[in-house]
Design a protein around this motif. Structure first.
Motif, PDB file in Angstrom:
ATOM      1  N   SER A 184     -12.303  10.024   1.787  1.00  0.00           N
ATOM      2  CA  SER A 184     -12.065  10.335   0.384  1.00  0.00           C
ATOM      3  C   SER A 184     -10.592  10.620   0.130  1.00  0.00           C
ATOM      4  O   SER A 184      -9.873  11.131   0.990  1.00  0.00           O
ATOM      5  N   GLN A 185     -10.133  10.312  -1.101  1.00  0.00           N
ATOM      6  CA  GLN A 185      -8.760  10.632  -1.480  1.00  0.00           C
ATOM      7  C   GLN A 185      -8.484  12.130  -1.383  1.00  0.00           C
ATOM      8  O   GLN A 185      -7.330  12.543  -1.259  1.00  0.00           O
ATOM      9  N   ARG A 244       0.606   1.844  -3.722  1.00  0.00           N
ATOM     10  CA  ARG A 244      -0.455   2.824  -3.972  1.00  0.00           C
ATOM     11  C   ARG A 244       0.079   4.244  -3.771  1.00  0.00           C
ATOM     12  O   ARG A 244      -0.279   5.164  -4.496  1.00  0.00           O
ATOM     13  N   ASP A 294       0.825  -1.211   0.000  1.00  0.00           N
ATOM     14  CA  ASP A 294       0.000   0.000   0.000  1.00  0.00           C
ATOM     15  C   ASP A 294       0.855   1.255   0.000  1.00  0.00           C
ATOM     16  O   ASP A 294       0.594   2.209  -0.734  1.00  0.00           O
ATOM     17  N   ALA A 339     -16.597  10.870   4.056  1.00  0.00           N
ATOM     18  CA  ALA A 339     -17.096   9.566   4.506  1.00  0.00           C
ATOM     19  C   ALA A 339     -18.608   9.500   4.574  1.00  0.00           C
ATOM     20  O   ALA A 339     -19.149   8.554   5.138  1.00  0.00           O
ATOM     21  N   TRP A 386      -6.592   6.087   6.234  1.00  0.00           N
ATOM     22  CA  TRP A 386      -8.048   6.195   6.083  1.00  0.00           C
ATOM     23  C   TRP A 386      -8.470   6.114   4.618  1.00  0.00           C
ATOM     24  O   TRP A 386      -9.502   5.537   4.307  1.00  0.00           O
ATOM     25  N   VAL A 387      -7.665   6.668   3.723  1.00  0.00           N
ATOM     26  CA  VAL A 387      -7.964   6.550   2.297  1.00  0.00           C
ATOM     27  C   VAL A 387      -7.814   5.100   1.850  1.00  0.00           C
ATOM     28  O   VAL A 387      -8.677   4.554   1.145  1.00  0.00           O
ATOM     29  N   LEU A 388      -6.731   4.452   2.247  1.00  0.00           N
ATOM     30  CA  LEU A 388      -6.485   3.076   1.830  1.00  0.00           C
ATOM     31  C   LEU A 388      -7.523   2.113   2.390  1.00  0.00           C
ATOM     32  O   LEU A 388      -7.863   1.114   1.757  1.00  0.00           O
ATOM     33  N   LYS A 389      -8.043   2.407   3.581  1.00  0.00           N
ATOM     34  CA  LYS A 389      -9.070   1.563   4.191  1.00  0.00           C
ATOM     35  C   LYS A 389     -10.484   1.957   3.754  1.00  0.00           C
ATOM     36  O   LYS A 389     -11.465   1.414   4.267  1.00  0.00           O
ATOM     37  N   GLU A 390     -10.559   2.919   2.819  1.00  0.00           N
ATOM     38  CA  GLU A 390     -11.839   3.407   2.286  1.00  0.00           C
ATOM     39  C   GLU A 390     -12.740   3.965   3.388  1.00  0.00           C
ATOM     40  O   GLU A 390     -13.966   3.832   3.339  1.00  0.00           O
ATOM     41  N   ARG A 391     -12.113   4.602   4.353  1.00  0.00           N
ATOM     42  CA  ARG A 391     -12.865   5.290   5.401  1.00  0.00           C
ATOM     43  C   ARG A 391     -12.988   6.781   5.130  1.00  0.00           C
ATOM     44  O   ARG A 391     -13.679   7.494   5.856  1.00  0.00           O
ATOM     45  N   ARG A 447     -24.641   3.992   3.207  1.00  0.00           N
ATOM     46  CA  ARG A 447     -24.511   2.549   3.226  1.00  0.00           C
ATOM     47  C   ARG A 447     -25.220   1.957   4.443  1.00  0.00           C
ATOM     48  O   ARG A 447     -25.895   0.945   4.368  1.00  0.00           O
TER      49      ARG A 447
END
Length: 542
Positions: free
Chosen positions: A326-327, A164, A13, A533, A319-324, A539
């Motif tokens: 936004s980039q 990444r 990552d 988020a 947090w971006v890599l864990k999709e928690r 979701r």
């Protein structure tokens, strides 16, 4: 930790180039967040000579966030910094006594001890792989990732690491920085300095002193392990060879100690610099520490600035890599860190003018004016109470704009707390509040349990974003849904707060949002919107 013999093509990552204290701090934090991380370092072992020597309370708090216990490396608390002129006497004193946010305001340390502690912390993380004796060669953008070429030192054997994101923490001569086209703006000082580190001075001082003599400016300070450091500015015509000779070094330190007292641990010539890149992020590549900015040592903020980079950047990548999140939050790293680093460089340059006046007349004028200003209480406080130091407050960045009871974009204060009986952790033990908040986001209720005001969907989205809920009280513990603890002083429970309040705190302890505890649901939703988020709310509601 592996050496170059185990070097193979791999993916991760985050790739970190450089395993000094800043690179190691980033690796440790990413490892705590479960981010697959690879570190490459050209050198096989820690450089054993002392380099950085001072840390402030902010740096110590960051190392606490990294996970280092107080006794991880030895420190020497510094009660004050004194500035002396041979022509006007002592003209300034900085009061560094006492604690701030749970840590001493100023300590000295031995850098190899810190690096060993950080590397031990990295070694405990199963998500971090370290390759020593491996040099970084090149990088390229590779459709949504960075493709880095690395090579075993002393051979032609190369490998490819796809990541990444890539972090260049490879020092003042950063190859990463050169490859992304970032030339640091600023100047190198004309003056050269001889740094002398010695062990065994019989009667060392307990404070830091700056002898601001135009003939030979000399900062002088103690350090742990019976160490003492001197920094001597070279005069015109003095050569590196002559100044580093044993005879010269012994003569220079003779006013403080006899040659029989000490063992010279290091002697080296340096030329200080004041530089910063105009961007700390280019695409998927980030710069941190000396790769991004170089600060003159006159205010002891070089490594401290790098640690601020580490704690600011690491959680955002995680947090971006864990999709928690936004980039888009990654843009805030440069937005927040670069202006503050520039302010610290400016302060160090100003301090340098006090330390090394070019002439006796300039010294009398400048130091005399400083001495007179000490007679004015308000101006005296600027130096003696360290108010001249730029506060780590972001004027712009990743926080909800507006005014509350706390300054958004500033660090949330830390103080002693006692957990409620039955809460996770040692019951009844006094601990620092950062440890109670945990490594992620925290919704902190002050005088209320904010979970009582959260909609069920918002609460689940907050948890999915890595958020905890903490209820602090001045007396009885509040509620049973949040982590409950008693605040033991006013740092965390200021008397001005009416009604009950809550604060949204980022993983790096920066205040993201605040407002009445009764409006916690709105505050959390606005905080989730700020970090990108809000899809988590959608979701959870689906």
């Amino acid at each position: 930790m592996s050496d170059a013999t185990e070097l193979v093509d791999q993916t991760c990552d985050v790739l970190i180039v450089g395993f000094g204290p800043v690179g190691a701090a980033i690796a440790t934090l990413l490892g705590r967040y479960g981010v697959r991380t690879v570190v490459v370092e050209r050198e096989e072992e820690i450089f054993m000579a002392p380099r950085a020597i001072a840390l402030d309370n902010e740096a110590l708090r960051i190392l606490q966030m990294v996970g280092l216990p107080d006794d991880a490396f030895e420190k020497l608390t510094i009660p004050c910094v004194r500035m002396h002129c041979p022509h006007v006497g002592e003209f300034a004193t900085l009061d560094t006594s006492g604690d701030l946010d749970g840590h001493p305001r100023l300590v000295t340390f031995y850098q190899p001890d810190l690096e060993r502690a950080l590397r031990a912390a990295v070694a405990r993380s199963p998500d971090v792989t370290v390759h020593t004796s491996v040099e970084f060669v090149d990088l390229a953008d590779d459709s949504g990732s960075v493709r880095a070429t690395v090579r075993a030192v002393g051979s032609e054997r190369c490998a490819t690491i796809r990541a990444r994101y890539l972090v260049g923490a490879d020092g003042a001569r950063s190859k990463v920085r050169a490859l992304i086209g970032q030339n640091p703006e600023g100047t190198s000082y004309v003056e050269e300095w001889l740094i002398v580190d010695a062990i065994g001075v019989a009667k060392s001082i307990d404070h830091i002193e700056f002898l601001c003599d135009p003939q030979r400016p000399t900062p002088h300070m103690p350090a742990p392990g019976g160490r003492t450091r001197w920094e001597f500015m070279l005069k015109p015509g003095e050569s590196k060879e002559s100044m580093e000779s044993d005879e010269t070094v012994r003569a220079l330190i003779a006013p403080w100690t006899s040659s029989a007292d000490v063992t010279i641990e290091r002697k080296a010539i340096y030329r200080f610099a004041a530089r910063s890149c105009d961007r700390y992020r280019v695409g998927r590549v980030f710069l941190a520490g000396d790769a991004a900015h170089v600060t003159p040592p006159f205010v002891g903020q070089g490594l401290v600035a790098g640690l601020r980079d580490a704690v600011n950047l690491s959680w955002k990548l995680a947090w971006v890599l864990k999709e928690r999140a936004s980039q888009a939050i990654l843009d805030s790293y440069d937005e927040e860190r670069r202006p503050h680093a520039a302010k610290m460089i400016a302060l160090a340059r100003w301090m340098g003018q006090l330390v090394m006046p070019p002439t006796r007349a300039r010294a009398v004028l400048l130091h005399g004016a400083m001495k007179l200003l000490r007679l004015i209480p308000g101006l005296r406080a600027l130096t003696e109470d360290l108010r001249i130091k730029p506060q780590n407050v972001y004027p712009e960045g990743l926080f909800v704009e507006g005014k509350g009871a706390f300054t958004r974009g500033a660090w949330f204060p830390q103080g002693p707390v006692r957990r409620a009986e039955g809460a996770e952790g040692a019951e009844g033990a006094v601990e620092r509040s950062d440890d109670v908040l945990g490594p992620g986001f925290a919704l902190v209720g002050l005088g209320a349990d904010p979970s009582a005001s959260l909609d069920a969907v918002t609460a689940r989205a907050w948890a999915a974003a890595g958020g905890s809920i903490v209820a602090l009280s001045a007396g009885a513990h509040l509620g049973d849904r949040a982590i409950a603890a008693q605040a033991l002083d006013e740092r965390l429970m200021p008397g001005r707060l009416r009604p009950a309040w809550c604060v949204v705190v980022r993983p790096d302890r920066t205040i993201l949002h605040d407002g009445p505890a009764a409006e916690a649901d709105r505050l959390v939703r606005e905080a989730l919107l700020e970090i990108g988020a809000m899809p988590l709310v959608t979701r959870e509601a689906a």
